[in-house]
Write a protein that holds these residues in place. Sequence first.
Motif, PDB file in Angstrom:
ATOM      1  N   GLN A   3      -3.773   5.330   5.477  1.00  0.00           N
ATOM      2  CA  GLN A   3      -3.828   6.221   4.328  1.00  0.00           C
ATOM      3  C   GLN A   3      -2.963   5.658   3.201  1.00  0.00           C
ATOM      4  OE1 GLN A   3      -5.765   8.987   4.108  1.00  0.00           O
ATOM      5  NE2 GLN A   3      -6.568   8.375   6.077  1.00  0.00           N
ATOM      6  N   GLY A   4      -3.192   6.106   1.997  1.00  0.00           N
ATOM      7  CA  GLY A   4      -2.491   5.599   0.823  1.00  0.00           C
ATOM      8  C   GLY A   4      -0.985   5.656   0.933  1.00  0.00           C
ATOM      9  N   THR A   5      -0.440   6.795   1.356  1.00  0.00           N
ATOM     10  CA  THR A   5       1.016   6.906   1.431  1.00  0.00           C
ATOM     11  C   THR A   5       1.578   5.995   2.506  1.00  0.00           C
ATOM     12  OG1 THR A   5       0.764   8.832   2.863  1.00  0.00           O
ATOM     13  CG2 THR A   5       1.140   9.252   0.524  1.00  0.00           C
ATOM     14  N   HIS A   6       0.860   5.825   3.624  1.00  0.00           N
ATOM     15  CA  HIS A   6       1.313   4.929   4.690  1.00  0.00           C
ATOM     16  C   HIS A   6       1.291   3.484   4.206  1.00  0.00           C
ATOM     17  CE1 HIS A   6       2.210   3.516   8.666  1.00  0.00           C
ATOM     18  NE2 HIS A   6       1.111   2.766   8.669  1.00  0.00           N
ATOM     19  N   LEU A   7       0.232   3.082   3.507  1.00  0.00           N
ATOM     20  CA  LEU A   7       0.134   1.732   2.975  1.00  0.00           C
ATOM     21  C   LEU A   7       1.275   1.477   1.993  1.00  0.00           C
ATOM     22  CD1 LEU A   7      -1.421  -0.929   2.719  1.00  0.00           C
ATOM     23  CD2 LEU A   7      -2.818   0.159   0.970  1.00  0.00           C
ATOM     24  N   ASN A   8       1.535   2.438   1.139  1.00  0.00           N
ATOM     25  CA  ASN A   8       2.620   2.312   0.173  1.00  0.00           C
ATOM     26  C   ASN A   8       3.957   2.149   0.895  1.00  0.00           C
ATOM     27  OD1 ASN A   8       3.686   2.144  -2.355  1.00  0.00           O
ATOM     28  ND2 ASN A   8       3.412   4.286  -2.886  1.00  0.00           N
ATOM     29  N   TYR A  11       4.160  -1.369   2.443  1.00  0.00           N
ATOM     30  CA  TYR A  11       4.388  -2.361   1.405  1.00  0.00           C
ATOM     31  C   TYR A  11       5.821  -2.272   0.897  1.00  0.00           C
ATOM     32  CZ  TYR A  11       3.410  -5.530  -2.387  1.00  0.00           C
ATOM     33  OH  TYR A  11       3.426  -6.611  -3.229  1.00  0.00           O
ATOM     34  N   GLU A  23       0.233   0.135  -5.960  1.00  0.00           N
ATOM     35  CA  GLU A  23       0.491   1.574  -6.037  1.00  0.00           C
ATOM     36  C   GLU A  23      -0.764   2.324  -6.492  1.00  0.00           C
ATOM     37  OE1 GLU A  23       3.797   4.682  -7.794  1.00  0.00           O
ATOM     38  OE2 GLU A  23       3.894   2.578  -8.346  1.00  0.00           O
ATOM     39  N   THR A  26      -3.195   2.704  -3.605  1.00  0.00           N
ATOM     40  CA  THR A  26      -2.783   3.687  -2.604  1.00  0.00           C
ATOM     41  C   THR A  26      -3.000   5.111  -3.095  1.00  0.00           C
ATOM     42  OG1 THR A  26      -0.460   3.776  -3.316  1.00  0.00           O
ATOM     43  CG2 THR A  26      -1.043   2.127  -1.642  1.00  0.00           C
ATOM     44  N   PRO A  29      -7.786   6.158  -3.267  1.00  0.00           N
ATOM     45  CA  PRO A  29      -8.585   5.588  -2.171  1.00  0.00           C
ATOM     46  C   PRO A  29     -10.076   5.926  -2.312  1.00  0.00           C
ATOM     47  CG  PRO A  29      -7.454   7.538  -1.406  1.00  0.00           C
ATOM     48  CD  PRO A  29      -7.009   7.310  -2.827  1.00  0.00           C
TER      49      PRO A  29
END
Length: 88
Positions: A3-8, A11, A23, A26, A29
């Motif tokens: 998910q976006g927050t996890h990827l952020n 990173y 950013e 993320t 999506p």
Amino acid sequence: MIQGTHLNTLYSTNYSYPPANIEWLTLHPDMSFLLPFVISHHDPSISSYWPPVQEQGIQALPTLLKVHEGCWQFAPFDPLTRLPVVMR
């Protein structure tokens, strides 16, 4: 699925800050952007681990490309043919 927050978070843990483009990805999506982006920025010939795109995804590409039409003009690979783009 990442998910976006996890990827952020992943990173941010490995780098001092997420660049604006990471950013943005993320926080947005949107598959109409993500699938063409991945296909047009990664060369599947350099890795045997590159996952194949299913026929349904390939058939959807022309429609998906039109949603964000201006984004693909400088992509290193043509998202439809997957061939390198030569800039002149």
